[in-house]
Scaffold this motif. Sequence first.
Motif, short mmCIF file in Angstrom:
data_model
loop_
_atom_site.label_atom_id
_atom_site.label_comp_id
_atom_site.label_asym_id
_atom_site.label_seq_id
_atom_site.Cartn_x
_atom_site.Cartn_y
_atom_site.Cartn_z
N ALA A 61 -9.76 -7.23 3.47
CA ALA A 61 -10.89 -6.82 2.65
C ALA A 61 -11.08 -5.30 2.70
O ALA A 61 -11.41 -4.68 1.69
CB ALA A 61 -12.17 -7.52 3.11
N LEU A 62 -10.84 -4.72 3.86
CA LEU A 62 -11.02 -3.29 4.04
C LEU A 62 -9.88 -2.48 3.40
O LEU A 62 -10.10 -1.42 2.81
CB LEU A 62 -11.11 -2.97 5.53
N PHE A 63 -8.66 -3.01 3.53
CA PHE A 63 -7.46 -2.33 3.01
C PHE A 63 -6.69 -3.31 2.11
O PHE A 63 -5.67 -3.85 2.53
CB PHE A 63 -6.56 -1.87 4.15
N PRO A 64 -7.16 -3.58 0.91
CA PRO A 64 -6.51 -4.58 0.05
C PRO A 64 -5.02 -4.28 -0.14
O PRO A 64 -4.65 -3.16 -0.45
CB PRO A 64 -7.28 -4.47 -1.27
N PRO A 65 -4.17 -5.30 0.06
CA PRO A 65 -2.73 -5.07 0.03
C PRO A 65 -2.16 -4.65 -1.32
O PRO A 65 -1.08 -4.09 -1.37
CB PRO A 65 -2.13 -6.41 0.47
N GLY A 66 -2.87 -4.84 -2.40
CA GLY A 66 -2.35 -4.43 -3.70
C GLY A 66 -2.71 -3.02 -4.10
O GLY A 66 -2.23 -2.51 -5.11
N GLU A 67 -3.57 -2.35 -3.32
CA GLU A 67 -4.04 -1.02 -3.71
C GLU A 67 -3.06 0.07 -3.29
O GLU A 67 -2.61 0.13 -2.14
CB GLU A 67 -5.42 -0.75 -3.11
N ALA A 68 -2.76 0.96 -4.23
CA ALA A 68 -1.79 2.03 -3.99
C ALA A 68 -2.17 2.92 -2.82
O ALA A 68 -1.29 3.44 -2.11
CB ALA A 68 -1.63 2.87 -5.26
N GLU A 69 -3.46 3.10 -2.58
CA GLU A 69 -3.93 3.96 -1.48
C GLU A 69 -3.37 3.52 -0.13
O GLU A 69 -3.15 4.35 0.76
CB GLU A 69 -5.45 3.95 -1.42
N TRP A 70 -3.13 2.23 0.04
CA TRP A 70 -2.70 1.70 1.34
C TRP A 70 -1.20 1.43 1.41
O TRP A 70 -0.70 1.04 2.45
CB TRP A 70 -3.50 0.45 1.69
N GLU A 71 -0.48 1.68 0.32
CA GLU A 71 0.97 1.45 0.33
C GLU A 71 1.63 2.40 1.33
O GLU A 71 1.46 3.62 1.28
CB GLU A 71 1.56 1.69 -1.06
N GLY A 72 2.33 1.81 2.29
CA GLY A 72 3.02 2.59 3.31
C GLY A 72 2.11 3.18 4.38
O GLY A 72 2.57 3.92 5.24
N ALA A 73 0.81 2.86 4.34
CA ALA A 73 -0.13 3.43 5.31
C ALA A 73 0.27 3.04 6.73
O ALA A 73 0.68 1.91 6.99
CB ALA A 73 -1.56 2.94 5.03
N SER A 74 0.13 3.98 7.63
CA SER A 74 0.51 3.72 9.03
C SER A 74 -0.56 2.88 9.72
O SER A 74 -1.75 2.96 9.41
CB SER A 74 0.69 5.04 9.78
N GLY A 75 -0.10 2.10 10.69
CA GLY A 75 -1.03 1.34 11.51
C GLY A 75 -1.99 2.25 12.24
O GLY A 75 -3.16 1.91 12.44
N ALA A 76 -1.52 3.43 12.63
CA ALA A 76 -2.39 4.40 13.31
C ALA A 76 -3.54 4.82 12.39
O ALA A 76 -4.69 4.91 12.83
CB ALA A 76 -1.58 5.61 13.75
N ARG A 77 -3.23 5.06 11.12
CA ARG A 77 -4.27 5.46 10.16
C ARG A 77 -5.29 4.34 9.96
O ARG A 77 -6.50 4.57 9.98
CB ARG A 77 -3.64 5.84 8.83
#
Length: 156
Positions: A61-77
């Motif tokens: 819900a916080l980081f929806p998997p289809g949103e470009a903003e989170w594509e490739g986002a690091s686990g640390a981020r």
Amino acid sequence: MGLRVGNGVDAHRLVPGRPLMLGTLAIDHPEGLAGHSDGDVVAHALCDALLAAAGLPDIGALFPPGEAEWEGASGARLLSIVVERLRAGGCAVSNAHAVAICERPRLAPHRQAMQEALTRIVGAPVTVHATTTDGMGALGRGEGVACQAVALVEVP
């Protein structure tokens, strides 16, 4: 302040052509974890455990998997953002623990560095253990990596 416990679980398939990220570290391995973000199941499970303990919506819900903003986002981020959300809500992490489940790679050589990196991000002690399934099931065949995590959080 009261205390709340949260649990988190994540699992991803191993695939060629991706770096393997676990516990915010790049692990030398011929395959990495599939996912919209970096697939770091340890960081993701910790995120869900922290969010659950704080009574907040889950990582999806916080980081929806289809949103470009989170594509490739690091686990640390992602973990840093979750910790900031908790702090903004007046919560304080007491400690957290994660158990990675995989046949390979062997995680013992990386455990201390994972714990140190995760502890820095969370701002409280984070321990990491690893186990196998003794060859049983998809994880036992080396098809992926899973993680279960638990967190203890002080809430207002």
